[in-house]
Design an enzyme around this catalytic site. Structure first.
Site, PDB file in Angstrom:
ATOM      1  N   ARG A 190      25.334  62.682 -18.255  1.00 34.74           N
ATOM      2  CA  ARG A 190      25.423  64.140 -18.123  1.00 34.74           C
ATOM      3  C   ARG A 190      25.254  64.841 -19.465  1.00 34.74           C
ATOM      4  NH1 ARG A 190      30.827  65.488 -15.584  1.00 34.74           N
ATOM      5  NH2 ARG A 190      31.401  63.727 -16.895  1.00 34.74           N
ATOM      6  N   ASN A 242      28.283  64.662 -11.820  1.00 33.81           N
ATOM      7  CA  ASN A 242      28.425  63.370 -11.159  1.00 33.81           C
ATOM      8  C   ASN A 242      28.647  63.587  -9.680  1.00 33.81           C
ATOM      9  OD1 ASN A 242      28.180  61.843 -13.487  1.00 33.81           O
ATOM     10  ND2 ASN A 242      30.378  61.692 -13.825  1.00 33.81           N
TER      11      ASN A 242
END
Length: 95
Positions: free
Chosen positions: A20, A38
């Protein structure tokens, strides 16, 4: 020219490997807007907003991922912006 909006779903070893943060770093460097998060199933999902060629470049980068990741697949589809303006500015990491 209108922005391109793509939602990408990345599978493989993509959680717990800084995916990320890496995605945000790449997107900011390219001048894209949107978010990355996520998913409960172990995937990473991202909304990419910007010029078509730049969004395509980001999708290409998602196929590589950061060094510690192993990308098995990147699925993409056209997206739309919700009324809350979820890509109004910047690129954020969502939980």
């Amino acid at each position: 020219m209108a922005d391109t909006l793509i939602e990408a779903r990345v599978t493989g070893k993509v959680q717990g490997v800084w995916f990320r943060a890496w995605t945000r770093e790449q997107a900011v460097a390219l001048g894209l807007r949107g978010w990355v998060r996520n998913e409960p199933d172990g995937a990473v999902r991202a909304l990419l907003v910007g010029p078509e060629a730049t969004v395509k470049r980001m999708v290409d980068l998602l196929h590589q991922g950061p060094d510690r990741a192993r990308v098995d697949a990147v699925e993409t589809r056209s997206a739309t912006i919700a009324a809350d303006g979820e890509s109004a500015g910047g690129f954020e990491i969502r939980r």
